[in-house]
Write an enzyme that holds these catalytic residues in place. Structure first.
Site, PDB file in Angstrom:
ATOM      1  N   SER A  14      89.739  28.624  48.379  1.00 48.38           N
ATOM      2  CA  SER A  14      88.729  29.520  47.805  1.00 48.38           C
ATOM      3  C   SER A  14      89.250  30.957  47.866  1.00 48.38           C
ATOM      4  O   SER A  14      90.335  31.204  48.399  1.00 48.38           O
ATOM      5  CB  SER A  14      87.408  29.371  48.557  1.00 48.38           C
ATOM      6  OG  SER A  14      87.615  29.681  49.909  1.00 48.38           O
ATOM      7  N   TYR A  55      77.070  37.715  55.335  1.00 50.97           N
ATOM      8  CA  TYR A  55      78.238  37.086  55.956  1.00 50.97           C
ATOM      9  C   TYR A  55      78.547  35.749  55.297  1.00 50.97           C
ATOM     10  O   TYR A  55      79.670  35.282  55.270  1.00 50.97           O
ATOM     11  CB  TYR A  55      78.013  36.861  57.453  1.00 50.97           C
ATOM     12  CG  TYR A  55      78.246  38.115  58.255  1.00 50.97           C
ATOM     13  CD1 TYR A  55      79.530  38.672  58.355  1.00 50.97           C
ATOM     14  CD2 TYR A  55      77.197  38.754  58.900  1.00 50.97           C
ATOM     15  CE1 TYR A  55      79.746  39.839  59.065  1.00 50.97           C
ATOM     16  CE2 TYR A  55      77.409  39.919  59.621  1.00 50.97           C
ATOM     17  CZ  TYR A  55      78.689  40.456  59.699  1.00 50.97           C
ATOM     18  OH  TYR A  55      78.908  41.606  60.389  1.00 50.97           O
ATOM     19  N   GLU A 142      81.957  29.920  34.660  1.00 51.52           N
ATOM     20  CA  GLU A 142      82.754  29.793  35.877  1.00 51.52           C
ATOM     21  C   GLU A 142      82.076  28.781  36.793  1.00 51.52           C
ATOM     22  O   GLU A 142      80.870  28.880  37.046  1.00 51.52           O
ATOM     23  CB  GLU A 142      82.851  31.161  36.576  1.00 51.52           C
ATOM     24  CG  GLU A 142      83.614  31.086  37.888  1.00 51.52           C
ATOM     25  CD  GLU A 142      83.526  32.371  38.725  1.00 51.52           C
ATOM     26  OE1 GLU A 142      83.153  33.439  38.193  1.00 51.52           O
ATOM     27  OE2 GLU A 142      83.831  32.271  39.935  1.00 51.52           O
ATOM     28  N   GLU A 151      80.059  19.135  46.569  1.00 59.07           N
ATOM     29  CA  GLU A 151      78.982  19.835  45.855  1.00 59.07           C
ATOM     30  C   GLU A 151      79.297  20.104  44.396  1.00 59.07           C
ATOM     31  O   GLU A 151      78.408  20.170  43.567  1.00 59.07           O
ATOM     32  CB  GLU A 151      78.687  21.193  46.516  1.00 59.07           C
ATOM     33  CG  GLU A 151      77.887  21.123  47.777  1.00 59.07           C
ATOM     34  CD  GLU A 151      78.754  21.029  49.019  1.00 59.07           C
ATOM     35  OE1 GLU A 151      79.972  20.755  48.891  1.00 59.07           O
ATOM     36  OE2 GLU A 151      78.221  21.216  50.112  1.00 59.07           O
ATOM     37  N   THR A 190     105.131  24.530  44.265  1.00 62.56           N
ATOM     38  CA  THR A 190     104.215  24.110  43.191  1.00 62.56           C
ATOM     39  C   THR A 190     103.334  22.924  43.584  1.00 62.56           C
ATOM     40  O   THR A 190     102.410  22.566  42.857  1.00 62.56           O
ATOM     41  CB  THR A 190     104.998  23.717  41.919  1.00 62.56           C
ATOM     42  OG1 THR A 190     105.776  22.558  42.218  1.00 62.56           O
ATOM     43  CG2 THR A 190     105.903  24.834  41.456  1.00 62.56           C
ATOM     44  N   GLN A 194     100.079  21.050  41.746  1.00 59.84           N
ATOM     45  CA  GLN A 194     100.147  19.681  41.208  1.00 59.84           C
ATOM     46  C   GLN A 194      98.973  18.854  41.733  1.00 59.84           C
ATOM     47  O   GLN A 194      98.339  18.101  40.994  1.00 59.84           O
ATOM     48  CB  GLN A 194     101.456  19.006  41.646  1.00 59.84           C
ATOM     49  CG  GLN A 194     102.713  19.615  41.067  1.00 59.84           C
ATOM     50  CD  GLN A 194     103.961  18.935  41.608  1.00 59.84           C
ATOM     51  OE1 GLN A 194     103.984  17.725  41.812  1.00 59.84           O
ATOM     52  NE2 GLN A 194     105.000  19.707  41.844  1.00 59.84           N
ATOM     53  N   CYS A 382      69.033  52.995  49.084  1.00 59.01           N
ATOM     54  CA  CYS A 382      68.006  52.057  49.537  1.00 59.01           C
ATOM     55  C   CYS A 382      67.727  52.214  51.035  1.00 59.01           C
ATOM     56  O   CYS A 382      67.122  53.196  51.432  1.00 59.01           O
ATOM     57  CB  CYS A 382      68.372  50.631  49.141  1.00 59.01           C
ATOM     58  SG  CYS A 382      66.893  49.612  48.966  1.00 59.01           S
ATOM     59  N   HIS A 508      69.325  50.979  43.465  1.00 53.81           N
ATOM     60  CA  HIS A 508      70.738  50.619  43.646  1.00 53.81           C
ATOM     61  C   HIS A 508      71.577  51.032  42.435  1.00 53.81           C
ATOM     62  O   HIS A 508      71.818  50.220  41.542  1.00 53.81           O
ATOM     63  CB  HIS A 508      70.874  49.115  43.868  1.00 53.81           C
ATOM     64  CG  HIS A 508      70.344  48.662  45.182  1.00 53.81           C
ATOM     65  ND1 HIS A 508      71.108  48.673  46.335  1.00 53.81           N
ATOM     66  CD2 HIS A 508      69.122  48.215  45.539  1.00 53.81           C
ATOM     67  CE1 HIS A 508      70.367  48.230  47.349  1.00 53.81           C
ATOM     68  NE2 HIS A 508      69.157  47.952  46.891  1.00 53.81           N
ATOM     69  N   GLU A 510      74.619  51.376  42.258  1.00 58.02           N
ATOM     70  CA  GLU A 510      75.930  50.702  42.237  1.00 58.02           C
ATOM     71  C   GLU A 510      75.952  49.484  41.312  1.00 58.02           C
ATOM     72  O   GLU A 510      77.013  48.961  41.000  1.00 58.02           O
ATOM     73  CB  GLU A 510      76.346  50.308  43.660  1.00 58.02           C
ATOM     74  CG  GLU A 510      75.589  49.142  44.297  1.00 58.02           C
ATOM     75  CD  GLU A 510      74.308  49.559  45.032  1.00 58.02           C
ATOM     76  OE1 GLU A 510      73.740  50.623  44.681  1.00 58.02           O
ATOM     77  OE2 GLU A 510      73.866  48.813  45.927  1.00 58.02           O
TER      78      GLU A 510
HETATM   79  N1  GLN Z   1      65.206  46.695  54.137  1.00 46.62           N
HETATM   80  C1  GLN Z   1      64.751  47.714  53.245  1.00 46.62           C
HETATM   81  C2  GLN Z   1      63.591  47.257  52.384  1.00 46.62           C
HETATM   82  O1  GLN Z   1      63.357  46.072  52.242  1.00 46.62           O
HETATM   83  C3  GLN Z   1      65.897  48.206  52.360  1.00 46.62           C
HETATM   84  C4  GLN Z   1      66.380  47.193  51.386  1.00 46.62           C
HETATM   85  C5  GLN Z   1      67.737  47.504  50.806  1.00 46.62           C
HETATM   86  O2  GLN Z   1      68.468  48.359  51.304  1.00 46.62           O
HETATM   87  N2  GLN Z   1      68.115  46.776  49.767  1.00 46.62           N
HETATM   88  O3  GLN Z   1      62.878  48.054  51.847  1.00 46.62           O
END
Ligand code: GLN
Length: 533
Positions: A14, A55, A142, A151, A190, A194, A382, A508, A510
């Site tokens: 993986s 994790y 994918e 699985e 290889t 295979q 957040c 968020h 990001e």
């Molecule tokens: N634990 C916080 C909440 O539930 C912040 C959540 C987060 O950072 N995504 O509001």
């Protein structure tokens, strides 16, 4: 022309980067003018990753429609023009849930419900979904996990059947494999490839193209050997050599001829070829010399996948400013034991990301105090915003034991509290405030300047919010509520009046940053860090 389907499977081990490979295939096809979509099939039984510990699964990615999804969807969106939804991530949990719901309704009355054909039919329905509904040339699916896992068997069986169902000219199997270099023998091997191809063949799948992850270049002989043993054309053995930046992968695949081979095998013609975007990105990454050090203070720092979108968005911010990023991952708990100075002296910017649970909170609050008192650019996301509120309440407003009720139910000052519509929610899965919501930026604020507009829409994933009982008290002390929900009830963004660059958002950002179009908050954060000198 009928929709074409590409399946990406993985073998040997993986973590070979199937998500990045799938995203790069999508990106490459887009450079050829092909209309694509990408979806991920995850073989675990959870309905979605929302209830899993980072994790176990890394970051939980959130789409506009509020789906809690696999982090690979983040790669798909970052590498392509796609805006994905609940239809783009399927799990064993979701598939069984659909089949069992139908069974209870009586849809299969009289029949025994079985993995084949009922589960496999549901998988095939989901594979074909985009092709049928929208005007898409190629659907890339994918398949999570590694060939040989119990699985993933129903998924592999379904993609095997799919080719027979819709015709071999419409389907392509791409297998990502590892060609390890054995130091003692000074040789590339290889055999694992295979074996993993043999495993696929036993199921009835003959891969058309092999993507070979390798540390060293594959010689012509090695390519010929892999082609011969695995029953593929020599030009379909594609080298996927380790690269410094994941954004080099699309161009690397292009140099290997992958786009041409895919189109040829699917009987398609390129509509145009435009690689300029990727050439520009790679050029900046390779030529930026100046470095800027940013500290990210979190609790999963030994597992970067937990902050995948944040670390990628920081890279995008670096690209936008033509600067190399040196990200210092700081363990919030260690910061408490050893002091903020040890980790934060000399950093040019401090970011505190999102999270759940009270482990590490004290360290995050300390890092924010350090940023506030030393005029270091600070960016909270957040939970990072909630910690900025707690820090200000404790250290500036002197509200003793101020906290979030997530961490201290009996705090005399719950400056962060459960949202009203969360009070009676018992189920944990898919019940947070999720997905894109609008936010209005107050004119003249840093937020307004960064976005260059007042109406913002960003993705959320939280249960707690700023407690409005404290708004006046904060406002009196240089604390600005610069972004609010349209009804003004939810605080979305906060900043400080007497600090060069201090901003924290409940959402968020990001999840909406791209390598060629950095999210404005990340772009301006890096800029402020560079200006710090
Ligand atoms: N634990 C916080 C909440 O539930 C912040 C959540 C987060 O950072 N995504 O509001």
């Amino acid at each position: 022309m009928s929709t074409k389907y590409i399946f990406v499977t993985g073998g040997v081990v993986s973590s070979l980067g199937k998500g990045i490979a799938s995203a790069s295939i999508g990106a490459l096809l887009e450079t050829q003018g092909v209309k694509i979509t990408i979806q991920k099939f995850d073989p675990y039984i959870n309905v979605d990753p929302g209830t899993m510990n980072p994790y176990q699964h890394g970051e939980v990615y959130v789409t506009d429609d509020g789906t809690e999804a696999d982090l690979d969807l983040g790669h798909y969106e970052r590498f392509t023009s796609l805006n994905l939804s609940k239809d783009s991530n399927h799990t064993t949990g979701k598939i069984y849930h659909t089949v069992i719901t139908k069974e209870r309704r009586g849809d299969y009355l009289g029949k025994t419900v079985q993995v084949i054909p009922h589960i496999t039919n549901e998988i095939k329905r989901r594979i074909a979904h985009f092709g049928k509904k929208r005007n898409i040339d190629v659907v890339i699916s994918e398949i999570g996990g590694t060939v040989g896992d119990i699985e993933s068997l129903p998924f592999l069986e379904a993609i095997r059947q799919f080719k027979t169902d819709i015709g071999k000219e419409n389907v392509l199997y791409i297998h990502l494999t590892l060609v390890p270099y054995i130091k003692a023998a000074a040789e590339l091997k290889t055999k694992p490839t295979q074996h993993s191809v043999k495993e696929l063949q036993e199921i009835g799948i003959q891969p058309d193209i092999l993507l070979c992850r390798t540390e060293k270049s594959l010689s012509k002989d090695i390519r010929a050997k892999i082609a011969l043993f695995c029953n593929v054309n020599e030009d379909s053995v594609i080298q996927a050599k380790d690269v410094k930046s994941i954004y080099e992968v699309p161009l690397m695949f292009h140099k290997e001829g992958l786009d041409k081979i895919i189109l040829k095998k699917l009987g398609m013609r390129p509509r145009k070829e435009n690689l300029a975007k990727w050439e520009r990105i790679v050029d900046i990454i390779k030529t930026s010399e100046k470095k800027v050090t940013i500290a990210v203070v979190g609790k999963y720092i030994d597992l970067r996948d937990a902050y995948k979108s944040i670390s990628e968005s920081l890279v995008h911010g670096g690209i936008a400013n033509k600067v190399c990023l040196d990200v210092k991952w700081v363990d919030a708990e260690k910061l408490v034991s050893n002091g903020a100075d040890k980790y934060l002296t000399g950093v040019k910017g401090i970011l505190v990301p999102g999270g759940f649970g009270d482990r590490g909170i004290e360290g995050k609050v300390m890092a924010i105090q350090y940023a506030r008192e030393n005029n270091i650019p600070f960016f909270g996301i957040c939970l990072g915003m909630q910690c900025a509120v707690i820090e200000f309440a404790k250290n500036v407003l002197k509200l003793e034991k101020a906290n979030s009720s997530e961490f201290d139910k009996n705090s005399p000052h719950p400056v962060i509290d459960l949202m009203l519509d969360q009070k009676n929610v018992d189920d944990k899965g898919g019940t947070m405030r999720l997905g894109a919501y609008p936010c209005i930026a107050k004119k003249g604020t840093l937020l307004n300047k960064i976005y260059g507009k007042t109406r913002i829409k960003e993705r959320h994933r939280h249960r707690y919010e700023f407690n409005n009982n404290y708004r006046q008290q904060f406002e009196k002390s240089n604390f600005i509520f610069s972004g609010l929900s349209p009804n003004k009830k939810l605080v979305e963004v906060i900043e400080l009046n007497n600090h060069p660059w201090f901003i924290a958002v409940q959402y968020h950002p990001e999840f909406k940053s791209k390598p060629d179009n950095a999210h404005p908050l990340f772009r301006e954060f890096i800029k402020a860090a560079m200006e710090k000198g």
